[in-house]
Design an enzyme around this catalytic site. Structure first.
Site, short mmCIF file in Angstrom:
data_model
loop_
_atom_site.label_atom_id
_atom_site.label_comp_id
_atom_site.label_asym_id
_atom_site.label_seq_id
_atom_site.Cartn_x
_atom_site.Cartn_y
_atom_site.Cartn_z
CD GLU A 288 33.44 52.16 41.85
OE1 GLU A 288 32.94 51.94 42.96
OE2 GLU A 288 33.06 51.57 40.81
CG HIS B 133 36.82 45.66 42.33
ND1 HIS B 133 37.01 45.69 40.97
CD2 HIS B 133 35.54 46.07 42.52
CE1 HIS B 133 35.92 46.12 40.38
NE2 HIS B 133 35.00 46.36 41.30
#
Length: 662
Positions: free
Chosen positions: A370, A646
């Site tokens: 990402e 995350h």
């Protein structure tokens, strides 16, 4: 294979593309800013809580009409730029390769020394989803300031990975008062009379030590006479030092743990910095990244804590006349915790595992997901290049390509290595659905050279990074894993060298990492859990389909809790996730299918440690029959706290050849 150092094959196309993007960018930026105005993060809501409502309304009534007027004015230029930009993407290369060379040492290898295939060697891999999307899209995961975050992400990873690695061994195998464990990050202070701390007689530093490695510039030496109990430089790792303790001296340390509160040792980062970027570092600090009063360390400084500050079992000591502590390892007591700081093993475990506030020292390979924003990717590259010499970024294609739908974003994959890259290939998944179809999600395959044999035969490794479909039925992800296995086999076959003029490469490791967007415990993910991928690649965290190791925790955080006091710094997040209550509060669990934020305050016992959707896998297929690959340690890393939703994952593999070191 030729590695692409530019986006387009010639300067004319590159200039044309830059012109087209210059016409598009104002419209893109203004649209992003308008959306940001209506998507505040929880941190921004908290900051605005004390502001009068009329001030916010006044700002919006002034700013929004201005932005709308500018947006409308920029649309014709954006349309012209798009007409030029879209056809150019068919000639665009699938990645950009960057090799870092210091101007003063041009042509000199700056990476770690080549492995000569004698004895063994360890290699460390890390993966993380860093959510570096356009700012308006990042806010759907409660994140903001993509450009600032990208700079800070690169800075933290570099600071964590460039620490020297300390290993302590005990000569006597019968004495267990000190574990023969690897201390990942103890650094010696820089020269000066004020940093000569009293060291226990059991570990006398009497020889000169230079902690300076290939990528770690900074003098950690201390004068003294050579001794068999001194510090040694480890040839295996450029930033490693070894302390050896004889059995007699190791026996001097009883099991009693001393109270060393009130003393501290600051460990500095390598002095190799980008001087011109220091001003940028200061600008790129948001209020929630500032050091809080009473914190054990500052994220804005070049110091480390927690893992770098070693708790040692030693004999009681006393203060000398100058007030300096004797017979103690000096450490920062405010960040120590009695039971769970260092690596732990459960019964039957064959490797160390830990929840760490820092990326492992001597990190060799980094894979990120990402990294969609191109400007953010450039900032990451600038921050990481001093440590990682070889980087692949801006991976993937845009617009129409092959049979895929129109792509507004690239793949988001980012790869950094300390070892030379030999071959690269990127493949796009053709079956993306929904929002994921707007990004060029796929898999990046990289072949690296990690050493040579005495006969000049290359020793290589394969590192693959991927990001699977999110929020869709399991059949799509299973199909993507089928593609992944086929592409892996094709890439390894096409890049293997077995001609009479060039002997076949020796394979040291084959590693697959990435965000797979499913976990090993959810009932809705049963199909993926039984996929053949897990027969070709081993998962250190997994006992079997639907069953995890007891020490495993989830890697997906509840976005609503990203800015809480307990999670805003790496050290705080590490502490809170060490308890079941903390994990219940801040991680997303498999039985929370609808809204992750609904689990706040949950008191019902949970059957696992959270959704682990970030994986680090390895394969033993294709290795030399006499070689052996084992997991040396596995870490869940909190160093990116406050910057992404995350946890990072790190795995260190030990490759042994069965041959003796020369």
């Amino acid at each position: 294979m030729v590695l692409y150092a530019s986006t387009f094959p010639n300067s004319f196309l590159q200039t044309l593309h830059s012109l087209a993007w210059a016409l598009i960018f104002p419209c893109y930026w203004l649209t992003d800013r308008l959306l940001v105005s209506f998507l505040p993060t929880t941190y921004e809501k908290h900051q605005r809580g004390d502001d009068p409502c009329y001030l916010r309304a006044l700002c919006l009534t002034i700013i929004i009409p201005i932005c709308l007027a500018l947006l409308i004015a920029s649309l014709p230029f954006a349309l012209i730029g798009f007409v030029i930009w879209a056809p150019l993407q068919s000639a665009r290369r699938p990645y950009v390769y960057s090799k870092f060379e210091e101007k003063s040492e041009a042509g000199v290898a700056t990476g770690p020394g080549y492995w000569k295939a004698a004895g063994g060697r360890s290699f460390c891999f890390a993966t993380a989803n860093v959510c570096l999307l356009p700012d308006s899209l990042a806010r759907f995961t409660n994140l903001s300031n993509t450009q600032i975050r990208s700079w800070e992400v690169g800075k933290r990873i570099r600071n964590g990975a460039s620490r020297p690695q300390i290993k302590i061994y005990i000569d006597s195998p019968t004495n267990t008062s000190i574990s023969a464990a690897s201390w990942s990050s103890l650094a010696c202070p820089q020269g000066g009379e004020n940093v000569n701390h009293a060291i226990s007689a059991g570990i006398r530093r009497t020889s000169s030590m230079d902690c300076k490695g290939d990528n770690f510039i900074g003098n950690c030496s201390e004068d003294g006479k050579e001794s068999k109990h001194g510090w040694e430089q480890n040839d295996g790792d450029s930033n490693s030092c070894i302390v050896r303790i004889s059995g007699d001296e190791a026996a001097q340390f009883p099991s009693k743990e001393v109270d060393t509160s009130g003393v501290q040792d600051t460990i500095t980062e390598p002095t190799e910095q980008l001087g011109e970027n220091e001003t940028e570092d200061e600008k790129c600090q948001t209020p929630n990244h500032k050091q809080r009063e009473g914190d054990g360390f500052s994220l804005d400084s070049n110091t480390t804590s927690r893992e770098s500050l070693i708790k040692f079992r030693i004999a009681d000591g006393s203060m000398d006349s100058s007030g300096a502590p004797s017979n103690k390892f000096v450490y920062k007591a405010s960040v120590m915790k009695k039971a769970s700081l260092k690596k732990r093993r459960h019964l039957g475990d064959t490797f160390d595992h830990e929840l760490s506030a820092f990326f492992p020292a001597n990190l060799d390979f980094l894979c990120l997901q990402e990294v969609f924003d191109k400007r953010a990717a450039e900032k990451l590259k600038v921050q990481l290049n001093p440590y990682f010499q070889y980087i692949l970024y801006d991976v993937g294609r845009y617009a129409w390509h092959s049979c895929c739908s129109f792509k507004f974003l690239n793949s988001g994959l980012f790869f950094a290595s300390r070892y030379p890259i030999l071959d690269v290939e990127f493949k796009c998944y053709p079956n993306g659905k929904g929002d994921d179809s707007l990004a060029d999600k796929g898999a990046l395959f990289v072949k690296v050279q990690v050493g040579t044999t005495p006969q000049d035969q290359r020793i290589v490794g394969y590192v693959s990074c991927t990001h699977l479909q999110a929020l869709a039925d399991a059949a799509i992800r299973c199909e993507q894993m089928d593609y992944l296995l086929d592409w892996l086999a094709e890439f390894q076959k096409s890049t293997s060298s077995s001609s009479p003029a060039n002997s076949e490469d020796l394979l040291a490791f084959d590693v697959l990492v990435g965000d797979l967007n499913f976990d090993n415990c959810s009932s809705e993910d049963k199909l993926e859990q039984q996929h053949s991928l897990f027969t070709h690649y081993k998962d250190p965290c997994r006992l079997g389909p639907g069953e995890e190791q007891p020490w495993v925790i989830g890697t997906l955080m509840d976005p609503e809790g990203l800015y809480d006091e307990d999670t805003i710094t790496p050290d705080n997040l590490q502490k809170v996730l060490e308890s079941e209550e903390g994990r219940r509060e801040y991680l997303v669990f498999s039985n929370s299918k609808n809204n992750p934020s609904c689990q706040k305050g949950r008191k019902v016992p949970l059957k696992n440690g959270g959704r682990r959707i970030d994986y680090a896998l390895y394969s033993e297929e294709g290795l030399n029959p006499d070689w052996k690959v084992e997991v040396e340690e596995f870490s869940f890393v909190t160093q990116l706290a406050g910057l992404t939703d995350h946890l990072a994952v790190a795995m260190r593999l030990s490759v042994s050849t069965g041959e003796e070191d020369p």
